[in-house]
Design a protein around this motif. Structure first.
Motif, PDB file in Angstrom:
ATOM      1  N   ALA A  32      56.007  12.992 -87.865  1.00 39.16           N
ATOM      2  CA  ALA A  32      57.113  11.922 -88.034  1.00 39.16           C
ATOM      3  C   ALA A  32      58.354  12.785 -88.500  1.00 39.16           C
ATOM      4  N   THR A  33      58.654  14.053 -88.937  1.00 40.81           N
ATOM      5  CA  THR A  33      59.706  14.323 -89.426  1.00 40.81           C
ATOM      6  C   THR A  33      59.615  16.172 -88.648  1.00 40.81           C
ATOM      7  N   ASN A  34      58.556  16.511 -88.297  1.00 42.61           N
ATOM      8  CA  ASN A  34      58.130  17.799 -87.099  1.00 42.61           C
ATOM      9  C   ASN A  34      57.394  17.289 -85.926  1.00 42.61           C
ATOM     10  N   HIS A  35      59.070  17.678 -85.876  1.00 40.37           N
ATOM     11  CA  HIS A  35      59.559  17.938 -83.683  1.00 40.37           C
ATOM     12  C   HIS A  35      58.203  18.118 -82.875  1.00 40.37           C
ATOM     13  N   ASP A  36      57.961  20.060 -83.504  1.00 42.03           N
ATOM     14  CA  ASP A  36      57.529  20.612 -82.769  1.00 42.03           C
ATOM     15  C   ASP A  36      56.224  20.051 -83.368  1.00 42.03           C
ATOM     16  N   LEU A  37      55.164  19.921 -83.946  1.00 39.19           N
ATOM     17  CA  LEU A  37      54.060  19.705 -84.883  1.00 39.19           C
ATOM     18  C   LEU A  37      54.107  18.158 -83.671  1.00 39.19           C
ATOM     19  N   ALA A  38      54.750  17.287 -83.747  1.00 39.34           N
ATOM     20  CA  ALA A  38      54.611  16.178 -83.251  1.00 39.34           C
ATOM     21  C   ALA A  38      54.009  16.295 -81.158  1.00 39.34           C
ATOM     22  N   THR A  39      54.971  17.365 -81.265  1.00 38.18           N
ATOM     23  CA  THR A  39      54.767  17.474 -79.470  1.00 38.18           C
ATOM     24  C   THR A  39      53.269  18.514 -79.110  1.00 38.18           C
ATOM     25  N   ILE A  40      52.453  19.469 -80.828  1.00 39.05           N
ATOM     26  CA  ILE A  40      51.695  19.415 -80.371  1.00 39.05           C
ATOM     27  C   ILE A  40      50.459  18.689 -79.825  1.00 39.05           C
ATOM     28  N   ALA A  41      50.875  17.670 -80.714  1.00 38.65           N
ATOM     29  CA  ALA A  41      49.276  16.778 -80.967  1.00 38.65           C
ATOM     30  C   ALA A  41      49.310  15.767 -80.393  1.00 38.65           C
ATOM     31  N   ALA A  42      51.131  15.954 -79.702  1.00 37.15           N
ATOM     32  CA  ALA A  42      50.970  14.727 -78.523  1.00 37.15           C
ATOM     33  C   ALA A  42      49.985  15.254 -77.026  1.00 37.15           C
ATOM     34  N   GLU A  43      50.188  16.791 -76.812  1.00 38.96           N
ATOM     35  CA  GLU A  43      49.590  17.789 -75.874  1.00 38.96           C
ATOM     36  C   GLU A  43      48.201  17.500 -75.750  1.00 38.96           C
ATOM     37  N   LEU A  44      47.908  18.068 -77.577  1.00 37.68           N
ATOM     38  CA  LEU A  44      45.656  18.296 -77.829  1.00 37.68           C
ATOM     39  C   LEU A  44      45.254  16.267 -77.510  1.00 37.68           C
ATOM     40  N   GLU A  45      46.554  15.814 -77.352  1.00 38.00           N
ATOM     41  CA  GLU A  45      45.328  14.355 -77.476  1.00 38.00           C
ATOM     42  C   GLU A  45      45.708  13.741 -76.286  1.00 38.00           C
ATOM     43  N   SER A  46      46.601  14.174 -75.780  1.00 33.03           N
ATOM     44  CA  SER A  46      46.587  13.658 -73.816  1.00 33.03           C
ATOM     45  C   SER A  46      45.064  13.911 -73.020  1.00 33.03           C
ATOM     46  N   ASP A  47      44.533  14.646 -73.374  1.00 33.60           N
ATOM     47  CA  ASP A  47      42.944  14.341 -72.722  1.00 33.60           C
ATOM     48  C   ASP A  47      42.270  13.239 -73.993  1.00 33.60           C
ATOM     49  N   ALA A  48      41.838  12.092 -72.725  1.00 35.94           N
ATOM     50  CA  ALA A  48      41.434  11.144 -73.329  1.00 35.94           C
ATOM     51  C   ALA A  48      40.437  11.201 -74.330  1.00 35.94           C
ATOM     52  N   VAL A  49      39.182  11.645 -73.004  1.00 37.22           N
ATOM     53  CA  VAL A  49      37.601  12.023 -73.434  1.00 37.22           C
ATOM     54  C   VAL A  49      37.415  13.113 -74.331  1.00 37.22           C
ATOM     55  N   ALA A  50      38.406  14.063 -74.483  1.00 37.38           N
ATOM     56  CA  ALA A  50      38.449  14.946 -75.706  1.00 37.38           C
ATOM     57  C   ALA A  50      38.827  14.092 -77.043  1.00 37.38           C
ATOM     58  N   HIS A  51      39.794  13.199 -76.704  1.00 40.91           N
ATOM     59  CA  HIS A  51      40.213  12.556 -78.326  1.00 40.91           C
ATOM     60  C   HIS A  51      39.296  11.296 -78.509  1.00 40.91           C
ATOM     61  N   ALA A  52      38.728  10.469 -77.871  1.00 43.94           N
ATOM     62  CA  ALA A  52      37.556  10.275 -78.041  1.00 43.94           C
ATOM     63  C   ALA A  52      36.433  10.515 -78.464  1.00 43.94           C
ATOM     64  N   GLU A  53      36.165  11.535 -77.936  1.00 44.56           N
ATOM     65  CA  GLU A  53      34.834  12.190 -78.242  1.00 44.56           C
ATOM     66  C   GLU A  53      35.188  12.657 -80.028  1.00 44.56           C
ATOM     67  N   ALA A  54      36.795  13.602 -80.165  1.00 43.25           N
ATOM     68  CA  ALA A  54      36.425  14.048 -81.488  1.00 43.25           C
ATOM     69  C   ALA A  54      36.753  12.582 -82.436  1.00 43.25           C
ATOM     70  N   LEU A  55      37.294  11.188 -81.797  1.00 42.95           N
ATOM     71  CA  LEU A  55      36.903  10.392 -83.614  1.00 42.95           C
ATOM     72  C   LEU A  55      35.336  10.142 -83.146  1.00 42.95           C
ATOM     73  N   SER A  56      35.086  10.347 -82.295  1.00 46.43           N
ATOM     74  CA  SER A  56      33.150   9.325 -82.344  1.00 46.43           C
ATOM     75  C   SER A  56      32.395   9.753 -82.532  1.00 46.43           C
ATOM     76  N   LYS A  57      32.382  11.400 -82.087  1.00 47.42           N
ATOM     77  CA  LYS A  57      31.095  11.951 -81.542  1.00 47.42           C
ATOM     78  C   LYS A  57      31.012  13.067 -82.735  1.00 47.42           C
ATOM     79  N   PRO A  58      29.348  13.390 -83.240  1.00 49.91           N
ATOM     80  CA  PRO A  58      29.041  14.545 -84.503  1.00 49.91           C
ATOM     81  C   PRO A  58      30.297  15.440 -84.324  1.00 49.91           C
ATOM     82  N   TRP A  59      30.211  17.083 -84.314  1.00 51.98           N
ATOM     83  CA  TRP A  59      30.166  18.145 -84.115  1.00 51.98           C
ATOM     84  C   TRP A  59      29.881  18.734 -83.199  1.00 51.98           C
ATOM     85  N   LEU A  60      28.195  18.727 -83.623  1.00 49.68           N
ATOM     86  CA  LEU A  60      27.549  19.577 -82.451  1.00 49.68           C
ATOM     87  C   LEU A  60      27.376  19.235 -81.392  1.00 49.68           C
ATOM     88  N   LYS A  61      27.919  18.168 -81.219  1.00 50.65           N
ATOM     89  CA  LYS A  61      27.900  16.585 -79.753  1.00 50.65           C
ATOM     90  C   LYS A  61      28.963  17.118 -78.762  1.00 50.65           C
TER      91      LYS A  61
END
Length: 504
Positions: free
Chosen positions: A300-329
């Motif tokens: 909310a206050t660090n725009h550079d960090l927000a840009t990096i987060a948006a770039e990493l979360e832009s992959d919808a498939v990877a984002h869904a895996e990160a929130l739902s799958k166990p680490w080894l999967k």
């Protein structure tokens, strides 16, 4: 022509004349390209070219004479003379005696390195004379050393191809095959405060460890009497071999003060962080949710960090895996995102430090509980005072280096062969349950009185029911059966690695 050039030319001519008189092939290096080598010599035998080649640095004049013989300054050639693909010899020509004297520069440099010393000069004994009488012994000794030197390089290359890694020319590499035919490789990179264990039974996934992680007689309070390195269980012969490797490579973990600084081993850094992240998720199931909430507050206050987060979360498939799958999967992209959520940055010290002091993880959301299973001081201030630390942001980490993927066909074929062998040798009646039933043996065997339980270590890599029951590694999966109620009634329970459980 300056007079200073004459002694050097006389030395080169004297050595070339001697070698060519005995039918060896001499190629002189042009003066403009002389960087620590004056001649390339190819040895012959019975008139046939052998292909055995050495490099020779030639010096001439009285200035190289010392009270105990002769000396050749190393200068800037130490690394190339010690770690090149071809050994280097040093030869001095004494104009007063018209004699040639020689020494193996590569051998002296490597020997000094093992003792933690940095040589400034190559010493040559006055007894190491090279003439028509001694040239046969000279050639035999040089070719013998060349054969061993080249053989070590070939073996290292073959082991590297087998494990899918590349060894440096100065690395210490030891190979061992255990009683089950599994390959183990000990790898010590010169100047680093830790070593690496590569094991074929773990799909060559690297285990970075130091002497502080090796417990040949069992870790206190955990698996007493059982040899452990990190979280990998070893049998007695394996532990004895690993102890010998650690002892033999002790000098390589303590480089001399004059040695040049090394670069951080990013492969070890990413694996170290990945292992801690995996364990962090097991110890704190809610760590990911709390870290994401803390990240949103920061962005909310660090725009550079927000840009990096948006770039990493832009992959919808990877984002869904990160929130739902166990680490080894998870995929590599999902693991990188999870690492970014959990880790704020990593503080890195000099490579010579032990691995737990070299890498310090700064968690984005501090943990309320301790991490069990690791002796490392993770996330706390380092006890080592060093001004040479750097910070690496979490988005620069690769998440992990995934092990090689084993095809399902290969797993089935291997398991079928193991089951056939077991059935033919030990068992009158064999009842096979799927890996999804491994944790329900009590219910599945209510009406069965088995003589043995078998749990294959490979199922842990393909079954989440086993992958998320604590920080087990593949070779530890066999211990899981000991916790099953019905398994405890079987007094003959054993694993393939010599561990056993009584009915108690």
């Amino acid at each position: 022509m300056p007079d200073s050039r004459k002694p050097g030319r006389a030395a080169v001519n004297a050595l070339r004349t001697l070698l060519e008189r005995h039918n060896h092939i001499v190629q002189e290096v042009d003066g403009q390209n002389d960087f620590g080598e004056d001649q390339h010599v190819t040895f012959t035998e019975a008139g046939e070219v052998t292909g055995d080649l050495v490099k020779i640095q030639v010096k001439g004049g009285r200035s190289w004479r010392r009270s105990n013989g002769y000396a050749v300054p190393i200068g800037d050639h130490g690394s190339t003379w010690a770690d090149g693909n071809i050994p280097v010899l040093c030869v001095v020509h004494d104009p007063d005696t018209d004699g040639l004297y020689w020494a193996n520069a590569t051998k002296q440099l490597l020997s000094a390195r093992r003792d933690g010393e940095v040589l400034k000069t190559i010493t040559i004994s006055p007894n190491r004379k090279l003439d028509d009488e001694s040239i046969t012994d000279f050639v035999a000794e040089a070719r013998g050393y060349l054969s061993r030197y080249r053989g070590n390089r070939i073996i290292q290359a073959q082991l590297g191809d087998m494990a899918g890694v590349e060894f440096g020319t100065s690395d210490i590499v030891q190979h061992y095959v255990n009683v089950h035919g599994e390959d183990m490789i000990f790898w010590q990179h010169w100047g680093e405060g830790f070593a690496t264990l590569l094991h074929s039974d773990l799909d060559w996934h690297p285990t970075h460890f130091g002497p502080e992680h090796f417990h040949p007689h069992g870790r206190p309070g955990l698996l007493p009497g059982m040899s452990v390195v990190g979280t990998t269980i070893l049998n007695t012969p394996e532990a004895q071999w690993l102890a010998a490797c650690l002892d033999a490579a002790q000098w390589a973990r303590k480089p001399a003060t004059d040695d040049p600084p090394l670069h951080t081993n990013t492969h070890a850094r990413d694996n170290y962080v990945a292992n801690r992240v995996e364990h962090h998720l097991q110890v704190e199931p809610d760590a990911l949710a709390r870290s994401i909430q803390a990240l949103r507050t920061e962005t909310a206050t660090n725009h550079d960090l927000a840009t990096i987060a948006a770039e990493l979360e832009s992959d919808a498939v990877a984002h869904a895996e990160a929130l739902s799958k166990p680490w080894l999967k998870m995929s590599d992209k999902a693991r990188r995102l999870v690492t970014f959520y959990l880790v704020k940055d990593v503080v890195i010290g000099p490579p010579v430090l032990p691995i737990d002091d070299q890498f310090r993880i700064v968690w984005r959301c501090p943990r309320p509980t301790e991490e069990y299973g690791f002796d490392a001081r993770v996330g706390q201030p380092s006890t080592r005072k060093s001004p040479h630390r750097e910070r690496v942001s979490a988005f620069e980490l690769r998440g992990t280096v995934r092990p090689k993927v084993v095809s399902q066909a290969a797993v089935k074929a291997r398991n079928k062969q193991s089951l056939d062998n077991l059935a033919d040798t030990f068992v009158d009646r064999l009842t096979i349950f799927g890996v999804d039933g491994a944790w329900n043996l009590h219910e599945l065997t209510v009406d069965v009185e088995p003589s043995a339980y078998v749990l294959f270590s490979s199922c842990r890599r393909h079954e989440p029911a086993l992958a998320h029951r604590g920080p087990m590694k593949p070779r530890q999966a066999g211990l899981a059966a000991a916790a099953c109620p019905r398994a405890k009634r079987c007094g003959r329970f054993r694993t393939r690695y010599g561990m056993s459980c009584s009915p108690r």
